[in-house]
Enzyme design. Structure first.
Site, PDB file in Angstrom:
ATOM      1  N   HIS A 271      -0.159   4.563   1.818  1.00 44.53           N
ATOM      2  CA  HIS A 271       1.332   5.311   1.650  1.00 44.53           C
ATOM      3  C   HIS A 271       0.894   6.785   1.712  1.00 44.53           C
ATOM      4  CE1 HIS A 271       5.256   6.231   0.789  1.00 44.53           C
ATOM      5  NE2 HIS A 271       5.658   4.922   1.452  1.00 44.53           N
ATOM      6  N   ASP A 328       5.648  -3.258   2.898  1.00 43.23           N
ATOM      7  CA  ASP A 328       5.683  -4.042   3.881  1.00 43.23           C
ATOM      8  C   ASP A 328       4.531  -5.300   3.835  1.00 43.23           C
ATOM      9  OD1 ASP A 328       6.303  -1.045   5.727  1.00 43.23           O
ATOM     10  OD2 ASP A 328       7.792  -2.553   5.637  1.00 43.23           O
TER      11      ASP A 328
END
Ligand code: SDX
Length: 394
Positions: A271, A328
């Site tokens: 991320h 996700d």
């Protein structure tokens, strides 16, 4: 001298935007919507309540949430003529392409709610989008399986209504499992906003030209579709299925990621902001455990995901780069348990992110210093050159 310019109100030369909606602390894995911790909201609210919080800035009282829910219920159907759009799409059209197209087309049917400067028109367009996105999404699924579209049933709550439109048919009523609605509710909440991510920045950018809310959200859906962004949940389950088909050899795929074999990355990992655990992944993983246990489901992909996480988190390549599972990584396992097909995963992300997009669009419009977003650049091309007619060019 570097060509970097200090942009006016809202933008400083690091390219930051000022916003009061969501707070992230990537080092400590903190996420708050309007000051409330995501863990508290996920445990105590439903998605419509969180949508109200993000858009209007406070948790609603009884009267406010009642009016909000009723306002949404009034707009769950789409104009009957819009249904013919779906006949024009190929059977295997990706539902994100359909979602972006049909949402953009809302501005052709609802021209009475297009003016960003008119508070009442904006209010109605917010209700229309929140109410119609699940309907538009469910219709794209029905199109893909060749089943009749199911009209919304407004006696159901937001998540139940969506699951009903997805799985009921005229031939058989579909009783929505409350555990499914609860799991979907949690997934939508943790996806609801995430400050200046790619798709939200797109919505702010498009909205800053005074484009209507429907057009701005349609652009955000396009940005979310990318596999490096919202499309990662679909890509992650495809990766887990590939590992399962490959004998469950997670070590092999960790090696491929480290060696960057053909640019391979572990989908659902890493991320830009979180250099610690993504708090949403922690919440979703717990919900996975609970839901699969309740359904007595033994999803091999969940086991592979847990093994992959374990192996990767012990490996210096991932530790050195602060690569952890993100939102996700586990969401696809829950969507599978709910019977949602993999092509619809990013569509569910869009339904969850919609209130965040709306909140940012509204915040941008209400800023006293609102101006069209016009980032500058550092020019790296040719210095001035003398023109050469075609005959002189070799
Ligand atoms: C979302 O911004 C948001 O808030 C987004 C989001 C939201 O709620 O809106 O949180 C939703 O988009 C989550 C992210 C979903 N995407 C994925 O899961 C796709 C896989 N992850 C990545 O491609 C990547 O981690 C990003 C895109 C998420 C972040 O990329 P960055 O910050 O630009 O990092 P990078 O590409 O510069 O990589 C830094 C290093 C590189 O290695 P080196 O050059 O240092 O050797 O880390 C490596 C990368 O190769 N790396 C990975 C990796 N992600 C980064 N290696 C293996 N697998 C990965 N997933």
């Amino acid at each position: 001298e570097t060509g970097l310019v200090t942009l006016d109100e809202g933008f400083v030369n690091t390219g930051s935007t000022r916003s009061a909606i969501t707070f992230l602390n990537g080092e400590e894995g903190v996420l708050r919507y309007r000051g409330y911790a995501i863990e508290e909201l996920a445990a105590n609210c439903d998605f419509v309540e969180v949508a109200y919080l993000l858009i209007y800035g406070d948790l609603p009282n009884e009267a406010q949430i009642k009016e909000f829910r009723e306002g949404i219920r009034d707009h769950t159907m789409i104009h009957e003529d819009m249904r013919s759009f779906y006949n024009g799409f190929p059977r295997d059209a990706h539902p994100m392409a359909i979602l972006s197209s049909v949402v953009g087309a809302l501005s052709t049917f609802y021209q009475d709610s297009m003016d960003p400067a008119d508070k009442e028109q904006v209010e109605i367009s917010i209700y229309r989008l929140l109410a119609k996105l699940p309907t538009i999404a469910a219709y794209s699924y029905k199109k893909s399986v060749g089943q009749p579209f199911m009209y919304p049933n407004n006696s159901l709550d937001y998540c139940e209504n969506f699951l009903h439109m997805m799985f009921a048919t005229p031939a058989n009523e579909h009783m929505v499992d409350p555990d499914f609605a609860e799991a979907l509710n949690l997934l939508l909440i943790v996806h609801a906003d995430h400050e200046q991510n790619c798709s939200t920045s797109t919505v702010r950018m498009v909205g800053s030209s005074n484009a209507n809310l429907f057009a701005s959200i349609s652009a955000g859906i396009g940005a979310l579709w990318g596999p490096l962004h919202g499309g990662a949940n679909e890509a992650c389950v495809n990766m887990l299925e590939q590992i399962a088909a490959d004998g469950g050899d997670v070590e092999k795929y960790v090696r491929m990621a480290k060696d960057k074999t053909d640019g391979f990355r572990l989908m659902g990992f890493g991320h830009r902001v979180y250099k610690n655990f993504d708090p949403r992944a922690t919440i979703i993983r717990k919900s996975c455990d609970k839901l699969l246990a309740k359904l007595n489901l033994d999803d091999p992909l969940f086991k592979i995901a847990q093994q992959l996480e374990q192996v990767a988190l012990e490996d210096d390549y991932f530790k050195d780069r602060n690569l952890y599972p993100n939102v996700d990584f586990y969401s696809g396992v829950i969507y599978r348990a709910l019977g949602i097909p993999v092509q619809m995963f990013t569509v569910l992300f869009a339904i969850g992110r919609l209130p965040g997009w709306i909140a940012h669009w509204s915040e941008m419009h209400s800023s006293p210093s609102k101006r069209i977003n016009r980032p500058r650049q550092i020019y790296t091309g040719s210095t001035e050159r003398e023109f050469k007619p075609l005959s002189d060019r070799n």
